[in-house]
Motif scaffolding. Structure first.
Motif, PDB file in Angstrom:
ATOM      1  N   ILE A   1       0.855  -1.178   0.000  1.00  0.00           N
ATOM      2  CA  ILE A   1       0.000   0.000   0.000  1.00  0.00           C
ATOM      3  C   ILE A   1       0.894   1.232   0.000  1.00  0.00           C
ATOM      4  N   VAL A   2       0.699   2.106  -0.969  1.00  0.00           N
ATOM      5  CA  VAL A   2       1.533   3.294  -1.078  1.00  0.00           C
ATOM      6  C   VAL A   2       0.680   4.534  -0.847  1.00  0.00           C
ATOM      7  N   THR A   3       0.978   5.263   0.213  1.00  0.00           N
ATOM      8  CA  THR A   3       0.327   6.553   0.482  1.00  0.00           C
ATOM      9  C   THR A   3       1.452   7.579   0.629  1.00  0.00           C
ATOM     10  N   ASN A   4       1.643   8.098   1.837  1.00  0.00           N
ATOM     11  CA  ASN A   4       2.801   8.962   2.066  1.00  0.00           C
ATOM     12  C   ASN A   4       4.093   8.163   2.139  1.00  0.00           C
ATOM     13  N   LYS A   5       3.954   6.849   2.326  1.00  0.00           N
ATOM     14  CA  LYS A   5       5.079   5.932   2.267  1.00  0.00           C
ATOM     15  C   LYS A   5       4.547   4.550   1.926  1.00  0.00           C
ATOM     16  N   THR A   6       5.441   3.613   1.720  1.00  0.00           N
ATOM     17  CA  THR A   6       5.033   2.256   1.349  1.00  0.00           C
ATOM     18  C   THR A   6       4.882   1.403   2.598  1.00  0.00           C
ATOM     19  N   ARG A   7       3.755   0.691   2.669  1.00  0.00           N
ATOM     20  CA  ARG A   7       3.480  -0.184   3.803  1.00  0.00           C
ATOM     21  C   ARG A   7       3.033  -1.549   3.297  1.00  0.00           C
ATOM     22  N   PRO A   8       3.277  -2.598   4.064  1.00  0.00           N
ATOM     23  CA  PRO A   8       2.798  -3.922   3.662  1.00  0.00           C
ATOM     24  C   PRO A   8       1.281  -3.994   3.788  1.00  0.00           C
ATOM     25  N   SER A   9       0.674  -4.902   3.072  1.00  0.00           N
ATOM     26  CA  SER A   9      -0.790  -4.940   3.041  1.00  0.00           C
ATOM     27  C   SER A   9      -1.397  -5.824   4.131  1.00  0.00           C
ATOM     28  N   HIS A  10      -0.629  -6.128   5.185  1.00  0.00           N
ATOM     29  CA  HIS A  10      -1.268  -6.807   6.314  1.00  0.00           C
ATOM     30  C   HIS A  10      -1.254  -5.923   7.559  1.00  0.00           C
ATOM     31  N   ILE A  11      -1.215  -4.584   7.337  1.00  0.00           N
ATOM     32  CA  ILE A  11      -1.347  -3.643   8.440  1.00  0.00           C
ATOM     33  C   ILE A  11      -2.812  -3.567   8.879  1.00  0.00           C
ATOM     34  N   TRP A  12      -3.077  -2.790   9.913  1.00  0.00           N
ATOM     35  CA  TRP A  12      -4.408  -2.774  10.510  1.00  0.00           C
ATOM     36  C   TRP A  12      -5.511  -2.346   9.551  1.00  0.00           C
ATOM     37  N   THR A  13      -5.208  -1.401   8.649  1.00  0.00           N
ATOM     38  CA  THR A  13      -6.266  -0.911   7.763  1.00  0.00           C
ATOM     39  C   THR A  13      -6.818  -2.040   6.897  1.00  0.00           C
ATOM     40  N   ARG A  14      -5.927  -2.851   6.359  1.00  0.00           N
ATOM     41  CA  ARG A  14      -6.349  -3.972   5.525  1.00  0.00           C
ATOM     42  C   ARG A  14      -6.925  -5.100   6.383  1.00  0.00           C
ATOM     43  N   ALA A  15      -6.382  -5.273   7.577  1.00  0.00           N
ATOM     44  CA  ALA A  15      -6.899  -6.322   8.468  1.00  0.00           C
ATOM     45  C   ALA A  15      -8.351  -6.061   8.842  1.00  0.00           C
ATOM     46  N   VAL A  16      -8.706  -4.782   9.048  1.00  0.00           N
ATOM     47  CA  VAL A  16     -10.101  -4.453   9.348  1.00  0.00           C
ATOM     48  C   VAL A  16     -10.992  -4.771   8.149  1.00  0.00           C
TER      49      VAL A  16
ATOM     50  N   THR B   1      -7.136   8.246   7.916  1.00  0.00           N
ATOM     51  CA  THR B   1      -6.484   7.874   9.166  1.00  0.00           C
ATOM     52  C   THR B   1      -6.134   9.114   9.983  1.00  0.00           C
ATOM     53  N   GLY B   2      -6.005   8.910  11.279  1.00  0.00           N
ATOM     54  CA  GLY B   2      -5.704   9.981  12.212  1.00  0.00           C
ATOM     55  C   GLY B   2      -6.144   9.579  13.598  1.00  0.00           C
ATOM     56  N   LYS B   3      -6.433  10.570  14.419  1.00  0.00           N
ATOM     57  CA  LYS B   3      -6.872  10.232  15.768  1.00  0.00           C
ATOM     58  C   LYS B   3      -7.799  11.281  16.368  1.00  0.00           C
ATOM     59  N   GLU B   4      -8.212  12.261  15.580  1.00  0.00           N
ATOM     60  CA  GLU B   4      -9.073  13.305  16.119  1.00  0.00           C
ATOM     61  C   GLU B   4      -9.879  13.959  14.993  1.00  0.00           C
TER      62      GLU B   4
ATOM     63  N   GLN C   1      -9.339  15.910   7.053  1.00  0.00           N
ATOM     64  CA  GLN C   1     -10.460  16.728   6.600  1.00  0.00           C
ATOM     65  C   GLN C   1     -10.092  17.420   5.282  1.00  0.00           C
ATOM     66  N   PRO C   2     -11.052  17.781   4.431  1.00  0.00           N
ATOM     67  CA  PRO C   2     -12.490  17.604   4.630  1.00  0.00           C
ATOM     68  C   PRO C   2     -12.962  16.192   4.266  1.00  0.00           C
ATOM     69  N   VAL C   3     -14.037  15.793   4.892  1.00  0.00           N
ATOM     70  CA  VAL C   3     -14.662  14.502   4.603  1.00  0.00           C
ATOM     71  C   VAL C   3     -15.923  14.782   3.797  1.00  0.00           C
ATOM     72  N   THR C   4     -15.937  14.338   2.552  1.00  0.00           N
ATOM     73  CA  THR C   4     -17.050  14.632   1.655  1.00  0.00           C
ATOM     74  C   THR C   4     -17.469  13.381   0.889  1.00  0.00           C
ATOM     75  N   TYR C   5     -18.498  13.541   0.083  1.00  0.00           N
ATOM     76  CA  TYR C   5     -18.986  12.441  -0.743  1.00  0.00           C
ATOM     77  C   TYR C   5     -17.908  11.953  -1.703  1.00  0.00           C
ATOM     78  N   ASP C   6     -17.135  12.879  -2.245  1.00  0.00           N
ATOM     79  CA  ASP C   6     -16.129  12.532  -3.250  1.00  0.00           C
ATOM     80  C   ASP C   6     -14.714  12.419  -2.696  1.00  0.00           C
ATOM     81  N   SER C   7     -14.501  12.802  -1.442  1.00  0.00           N
ATOM     82  CA  SER C   7     -13.138  12.759  -0.908  1.00  0.00           C
ATOM     83  C   SER C   7     -12.668  11.315  -0.787  1.00  0.00           C
ATOM     84  N   LYS C   8     -11.418  11.116  -1.168  1.00  0.00           N
ATOM     85  CA  LYS C   8     -10.831   9.780  -1.116  1.00  0.00           C
ATOM     86  C   LYS C   8      -9.898   9.690   0.082  1.00  0.00           C
ATOM     87  N   PRO C   9     -10.170   8.796   1.028  1.00  0.00           N
ATOM     88  CA  PRO C   9      -9.293   8.684   2.190  1.00  0.00           C
ATOM     89  C   PRO C   9      -7.943   8.099   1.795  1.00  0.00           C
ATOM     90  N   ASP C  10      -6.958   8.263   2.683  1.00  0.00           N
ATOM     91  CA  ASP C  10      -5.636   7.735   2.359  1.00  0.00           C
ATOM     92  C   ASP C  10      -5.640   6.213   2.236  1.00  0.00           C
TER      93      ASP C  10
END
Length: 392
Positions: free
Chosen positions: A60-75, A346-349, A354-363
């Motif tokens: 998974i590549v966002t701001n950096k490269t991560r393996p695909s068995h991290i928590w986001t994919r596990a959920v 992703t985040g914690k608060e 943001q912004p969170v919209t109909y068309d916004s794509k999360p990381d």
């Protein structure tokens, strides 16, 4: 409590979300979709993701490269396995097995890894092991949890997301091996999160909600002067209670604590629902990035629906809340191709991603779908089997 409800009302009025004369949380009667429509929506959303990620082992590549068995994919795989539970398509099972195999059934940082986010993949590994008990499927996750069980350290879960990521792994192993040591260690870690982190713990019994981590324990306040309770963070705790209670035997150690926590949170959440069916990212301050958001809302729907199915929650009170929330997500979040809008990244608060919209794509698109599938499959089972009478 009076100050909070008054503040919530003022916040909704100022945000244009509550008309004069409306109740703060009095959802109008709404009907649940038919089973076939529930399944159609979940299939659409899941097909979008599987087509986008034909190789489940791809990094998974966002701001950096991560393996695909991290928590986001596990959920996501938690949701997929739930979907497979009500719609046993072989392609779902094969997709999950391929994911495990691509990662050699391992954990991100190896068997000494104590990070709950990295242990979350173990939920699906153990599910797949129970369907086909090949030793390699459970080897590393068991070694990781055994390492924690044998340790005196109890302060690992210093952010509340960790409860959902790891508690069900401990519970699964306790059930699988009929060994209370997993239940006892799980309780020690949970209890320190509840009563120890941040000075006096991350749970506020007065409000029935959790601060995300020590950074949000008072004197930290939201702009309206209220405590900061992040929607998805509390959703993770709800999901943790549901998944643990679903797994543990009735006589398992500390089960009553988890049930009481679940009920306390279920009492706290209905007054905070928005008139449109969602919950704000900041549960007590609708003026702080208020708006529609899918992940927290889906996790609350998951918990409330499970509670009704178990007879722990009154259907007359909670069914209108659940129906309004689910129908809002289906009509306002699901794109024609299955992409899900209004997912906070992703985040914690509240201010993160943001912004969170109909068309916004999360990381990361995966965990939002996982939350949605957990809610949808629980509703599917609710429609399939009339709920029992609520227990007193």
């Amino acid at each position: 409590m009076t100050r909070r409800i008054f503040g919530q009302t003022l916040g909704l009025l100022s945000a244009g979300l509550l008309l004069p004369g409306w109740a703060v949380a009095a959802p109008q009667a709404a009907k649940l979709p038919r089973k076939k429509d529930l399944l159609k929506t979940m299939t659409l959303a899941n097909d979008y993701f599987m087509q986008k990620w034909p190789d489940p082992g791809k990094e998974i590549v966002t701001n950096k490269t991560r393996p695909s068995h991290i928590w986001t994919r596990a959920v996501y795989y938690e949701g997929l396995m739930a979907l497979y539970g009500v719609d046993k398509q072989k392609r779902y099972y094969d997709y999950a097995v391929d994911w495990g195999q691509k990662h050699q059934w391992g954990i991100r940082n190896g068997v000494t890894d104590r990070n709950a986010d990295n242990q979350c993949c173990g939920q699906t590994y153990i599910d797949l092991y129970q369907l086909d008990p090949q030793p390699e499927r459970i080897r590393d996750i068991k070694a990781s949890i055994d390492n924690m069980v044998q340790s005196d350290k109890v302060d690992d879960w210093n952010w509340i997301d960790a409860l959902q990521m790891a508690m069900p792994v401990f519970a699964r192993l306790g059930v699988l091996y009929k060994d209370d040591k997993y239940f006892e260690k799980m309780f020690q870690l949970y209890d320190f999160a509840k009563t120890g982190h941040g000075g006096n713990g991350l749970f506020n019994p007065q409000d029935g909600l959790w601060w995300r981590d020590k950074d949000f324990v008072p004197p930290y306040r939201e702009p309206n002067g209220e405590d900061c309770y992040w929607s998805r963070g509390n959703g993770w705790v709800v999901a943790a209670m549901v998944r643990v209670l679903s797994l543990m035997p009735n006589n398992a150690p500390h089960r009553d604590e988890y049930q009481q926590m679940f009920l306390a949170m279920m009492k706290a959440l209905p007054p905070l629902q928005r008139p449109d069916g969602y919950w704000n990212v900041s549960l007590h301050d609708p003026t702080h990035f208020g708006g529609k958001e899918l992940t927290g809302t889906a996790l609350f729907v998951y918990g409330m629906t499970w509670g009704m199915r178990q007879g722990l929650l009154d259907q007359k009170q909670y069914l209108p809340i659940v129906a309004k929330a689910w129908n809002a997500m289906v009509t306002e979040c699901v794109h024609k191709d299955g992409f899900l809008g209004y997912v906070q990244g992703t985040g914690k608060e509240p201010k993160d991603s943001q912004p969170v919209t109909y068309d916004s794509k999360p990381d990361f698109e995966d965990y939002g779908l996982g939350c949605f599938l957990l809610a949808g499959t629980e509703l599917y089972k609710f429609v399939d089997n009339p709920p029992v009478t609520a227990k007193s």
